[in-house]
Scaffold this motif. Structure first.
Motif, PDB file in Angstrom:
ATOM      1  N   ALA A 106       0.958  -1.192   0.029  1.00 24.73           N
ATOM      2  CA  ALA A 106      -0.152   0.150   0.006  1.00 24.73           C
ATOM      3  C   ALA A 106       0.698   1.276  -0.053  1.00 24.73           C
ATOM      4  CB  ALA A 106      -0.963  -0.295   1.346  1.00 24.73           C
ATOM      5  N   LYS A 107       1.851   1.324   0.758  1.00 20.40           N
ATOM      6  CA  LYS A 107       2.641   2.587   0.871  1.00 20.40           C
ATOM      7  C   LYS A 107       3.285   2.678  -0.296  1.00 20.40           C
ATOM      8  CE  LYS A 107       5.791   4.497   4.315  1.00 20.40           C
ATOM      9  NZ  LYS A 107       6.523   4.242   5.682  1.00 20.40           N
ATOM     10  N   ARG A 108       3.676   1.785  -1.329  1.00 24.70           N
ATOM     11  CA  ARG A 108       4.634   1.972  -2.107  1.00 24.70           C
ATOM     12  C   ARG A 108       4.038   2.127  -3.604  1.00 24.70           C
ATOM     13  NH1 ARG A 108       9.081  -2.877  -0.365  1.00 24.70           N
ATOM     14  NH2 ARG A 108       9.934  -1.739   1.271  1.00 24.70           N
ATOM     15  N   ASP A 109       2.553   1.910  -3.578  1.00 24.09           N
ATOM     16  CA  ASP A 109       1.684   1.851  -4.757  1.00 24.09           C
ATOM     17  C   ASP A 109       2.154   3.028  -5.579  1.00 24.09           C
ATOM     18  OD1 ASP A 109      -0.605   2.514  -6.443  1.00 24.09           O
ATOM     19  OD2 ASP A 109      -1.087   0.322  -5.739  1.00 24.09           O
ATOM     20  N   GLN A 110       2.634   2.901  -6.724  1.00 23.80           N
ATOM     21  CA  GLN A 110       2.909   4.121  -7.682  1.00 23.80           C
ATOM     22  C   GLN A 110       1.788   4.865  -7.831  1.00 23.80           C
ATOM     23  OE1 GLN A 110       6.187   4.647  -9.191  1.00 23.80           O
ATOM     24  NE2 GLN A 110       6.388   3.060  -7.789  1.00 23.80           N
ATOM     25  N   ARG A 111       0.416   4.556  -7.483  1.00 21.27           N
ATOM     26  CA  ARG A 111      -0.453   5.739  -7.969  1.00 21.27           C
ATOM     27  C   ARG A 111      -0.327   6.889  -6.772  1.00 21.27           C
ATOM     28  NH1 ARG A 111      -5.626   1.769  -7.634  1.00 21.27           N
ATOM     29  NH2 ARG A 111      -4.276   0.925  -6.091  1.00 21.27           N
ATOM     30  N   LEU A 112       0.220   6.400  -5.540  1.00 24.24           N
ATOM     31  CA  LEU A 112       0.342   7.732  -4.879  1.00 24.24           C
ATOM     32  C   LEU A 112       1.268   8.705  -5.030  1.00 24.24           C
ATOM     33  CD1 LEU A 112       0.469   5.407  -1.639  1.00 24.24           C
ATOM     34  CD2 LEU A 112      -1.672   6.430  -2.512  1.00 24.24           C
ATOM     35  N   GLN A 113       2.288   8.247  -6.109  1.00 24.45           N
ATOM     36  CA  GLN A 113       3.199   9.318  -6.536  1.00 24.45           C
ATOM     37  C   GLN A 113       2.952   9.917  -8.026  1.00 24.45           C
ATOM     38  OE1 GLN A 113       5.657   9.467  -4.364  1.00 24.45           O
ATOM     39  NE2 GLN A 113       4.910   8.067  -3.195  1.00 24.45           N
ATOM     40  N   SER A 114       1.946   9.192  -8.533  1.00 25.52           N
ATOM     41  CA  SER A 114       1.486   9.598 -10.015  1.00 25.52           C
ATOM     42  C   SER A 114       0.235  10.305 -10.309  1.00 25.52           C
ATOM     43  CB  SER A 114       1.641   8.390 -10.949  1.00 25.52           C
ATOM     44  OG  SER A 114       0.750   7.571 -10.676  1.00 25.52           O
ATOM     45  N   SER A 115      -0.376  10.757  -9.022  1.00 28.31           N
ATOM     46  CA  SER A 115      -1.760  11.168  -9.146  1.00 28.31           C
ATOM     47  C   SER A 115      -1.805  12.752  -8.793  1.00 28.31           C
ATOM     48  CB  SER A 115      -2.652  10.343  -8.386  1.00 28.31           C
ATOM     49  OG  SER A 115      -2.758   9.149  -8.685  1.00 28.31           O
ATOM     50  N   GLY A 116      -0.805  13.319  -8.720  1.00 31.56           N
ATOM     51  CA  GLY A 116      -0.686  14.541  -8.818  1.00 31.56           C
ATOM     52  C   GLY A 116      -0.778  15.079  -7.238  1.00 31.56           C
ATOM     53  N   ALA A 117      -0.928  16.587  -6.854  1.00 36.18           N
ATOM     54  CA  ALA A 117      -0.669  16.645  -5.388  1.00 36.18           C
ATOM     55  C   ALA A 117      -1.788  16.231  -4.509  1.00 36.18           C
ATOM     56  CB  ALA A 117      -0.581  18.341  -5.452  1.00 36.18           C
ATOM     57  N   LEU A 118      -1.356  16.008  -3.188  1.00 37.33           N
ATOM     58  CA  LEU A 118      -2.270  15.649  -2.313  1.00 37.33           C
ATOM     59  C   LEU A 118      -3.233  16.666  -1.933  1.00 37.33           C
ATOM     60  CD1 LEU A 118      -3.135  13.143  -0.437  1.00 37.33           C
ATOM     61  CD2 LEU A 118      -1.397  14.191   1.331  1.00 37.33           C
ATOM     62  N   GLN A 119      -4.601  16.541  -1.967  1.00 33.48           N
ATOM     63  CA  GLN A 119      -5.745  17.362  -1.783  1.00 33.48           C
ATOM     64  C   GLN A 119      -6.277  17.129  -0.417  1.00 33.48           C
ATOM     65  OE1 GLN A 119      -6.580  19.917  -4.540  1.00 33.48           O
ATOM     66  NE2 GLN A 119      -4.540  18.964  -4.942  1.00 33.48           N
ATOM     67  N   ALA A 120      -6.403  16.067   0.118  1.00 33.89           N
ATOM     68  CA  ALA A 120      -7.069  15.760   1.375  1.00 33.89           C
ATOM     69  C   ALA A 120      -6.990  14.594   1.681  1.00 33.89           C
ATOM     70  CB  ALA A 120      -8.546  16.335   1.278  1.00 33.89           C
ATOM     71  N   PHE A 121      -7.766  13.987   2.767  1.00 28.51           N
ATOM     72  CA  PHE A 121      -8.020  12.539   2.906  1.00 28.51           C
ATOM     73  C   PHE A 121      -9.549  12.227   3.403  1.00 28.51           C
ATOM     74  CE2 PHE A 121      -3.944  13.938   4.958  1.00 28.51           C
ATOM     75  CZ  PHE A 121      -3.060  12.802   4.585  1.00 28.51           C
ATOM     76  N   ARG A 122      -9.851  11.163   2.809  1.00 28.89           N
ATOM     77  CA  ARG A 122     -11.420  10.662   2.988  1.00 28.89           C
ATOM     78  C   ARG A 122     -11.394   9.610   3.630  1.00 28.89           C
ATOM     79  NH1 ARG A 122     -13.691  11.431  -2.307  1.00 28.89           N
ATOM     80  NH2 ARG A 122     -13.438  13.730  -1.813  1.00 28.89           N
ATOM     81  N   TYR A 123     -12.198   9.500   4.782  1.00 25.22           N
ATOM     82  CA  TYR A 123     -12.271   8.299   5.597  1.00 25.22           C
ATOM     83  C   TYR A 123     -13.760   8.307   6.117  1.00 25.22           C
ATOM     84  CZ  TYR A 123     -11.704   5.387   9.791  1.00 25.22           C
ATOM     85  OH  TYR A 123     -11.800   4.219  10.744  1.00 25.22           O
ATOM     86  N   GLN A 124     -14.273   7.110   5.924  1.00 22.96           N
ATOM     87  CA  GLN A 124     -15.791   7.003   6.348  1.00 22.96           C
ATOM     88  C   GLN A 124     -16.773   8.086   6.011  1.00 22.96           C
ATOM     89  OE1 GLN A 124     -15.729   5.938  10.678  1.00 22.96           O
ATOM     90  NE2 GLN A 124     -15.269   3.992  10.245  1.00 22.96           N
ATOM     91  N   GLY A 125     -16.514   8.467   4.603  1.00 26.71           N
ATOM     92  CA  GLY A 125     -17.295   9.758   4.077  1.00 26.71           C
ATOM     93  C   GLY A 125     -17.036  11.093   4.685  1.00 26.71           C
ATOM     94  N   GLU A 126     -16.136  11.231   5.475  1.00 28.34           N
ATOM     95  CA  GLU A 126     -15.610  12.741   5.886  1.00 28.34           C
ATOM     96  C   GLU A 126     -14.308  12.881   5.385  1.00 28.34           C
ATOM     97  OE1 GLU A 126     -17.427  13.766  10.148  1.00 28.34           O
ATOM     98  OE2 GLU A 126     -15.856  12.072  10.341  1.00 28.34           O
ATOM     99  N   ASP A 127     -14.237  14.284   4.849  1.00 26.99           N
ATOM    100  CA  ASP A 127     -12.891  14.702   4.371  1.00 26.99           C
ATOM    101  C   ASP A 127     -12.009  15.362   5.380  1.00 26.99           C
ATOM    102  OD1 ASP A 127     -13.440  13.733   1.984  1.00 26.99           O
ATOM    103  OD2 ASP A 127     -13.232  15.682   0.951  1.00 26.99           O
ATOM    104  N   PHE A 128     -10.822  15.068   5.476  1.00 22.73           N
ATOM    105  CA  PHE A 128      -9.942  15.740   6.441  1.00 22.73           C
ATOM    106  C   PHE A 128      -8.918  16.768   5.900  1.00 22.73           C
ATOM    107  CE2 PHE A 128     -11.493  12.100   8.841  1.00 22.73           C
ATOM    108  CZ  PHE A 128     -11.582  12.416  10.081  1.00 22.73           C
TER     109      PHE A 128
END
Length: 213
Positions: A106-128
């Motif tokens: 999970a930590k090394r998944d390439q999509r985490l590096q190739s999807s642009g800038a981090l915008q937020a976190f989404r957990y159980q329907g809530e954005d952080f």
């Protein structure tokens, strides 16, 4: 020599301070433990009364190992998997399929590096939000501790006053289980247990009690 931080409570806030110590290179657990021991020796030289605890899978203390993000579980998933799967990027995410792979994958998944800038976190329907720094990670961590450890295991943290994570390098990342362990101790001292904070209540508490330079 290397330099790494330890986290502790100071005037009602969780703060970090860096210490220079001898680094033992190599990937073996024994080498990581030697480095952690050396860091703890440096802390004790600065504060002879210090009671440091390593928070990682490399800890010599069983509670330190249980408090590793790779071992804590929340909603039947590891903390690491939930954290990575919650990331929302400019061009993708959250990638909820990361809940079903190993924490390292999970930590090394390439999509985490190739999807642009981090915008937020989404957990159980809530954005952080991304700010305050580390708030979402710490929120998950505290919830996972409550689900994964017994009350007696949690209270073991009260025996220590400095928390380290030998794998954490502040030049490369923001989140560390050592900082959150110091926050956990603060909550236990203040409330006697982990309070049932809502998202907004936790963020307010975090803003008041966690210090970033």
């Amino acid at each position: 020599m290397a330099e790494r931080p330890a986290f502790f409570k100071d005037h009602g806030r969780v703060v970090g301070k860096s210490y220079s110590f001898e680094w033992f290179p190599g990937f073996a657990v024994s080498q990581k433990q030697k480095s952690a021991d050396s860091l703890h020796d440096a802390i004790r030289r600065a504060d002879p009364a210090a009671r440091p605890l390593e928070i990682s899978s490399k800890s010599r203390n069983p509670v330190g190992v249980k408090l590793s993000a790779f071992n804590l579980r929340l909603d039947d998933h590891t903390l690491e998997n939930i954290f990575q799967s919650a990331k929302v990027f400019k061009h993708g995410g959250p990638y909820t399929d990361l809940l079903e792979v190993s924490p390292k994958e999970a930590k090394r998944d390439q999509r985490l590096q190739s999807s642009g800038a981090l915008q937020a976190f989404r957990y159980q329907g809530e954005d952080f939000p991304l700010v305050p720094k580390s708030a979402f990670y710490d929120y998950l961590y505290i919830r996972a501790v409550k689900e994964s450890l017994t009350a007696e295991e949690m209270k073991t943290v009260l025996q220590y006053d400095y928390f380290t994570d030998i794998e954490f390098n502040p030049a490369r990342s923001i989140n560390t289980q050592a900082r959150t362990a110091a926050l956990l101790k603060m909550m236990l001292e203040e409330y006697g247990e982990i309070p049932d904070f809502s998202r907004d209540e936790f963020i307010r508490y975090h803003e008041e009690h966690v210090y970033f330079e």
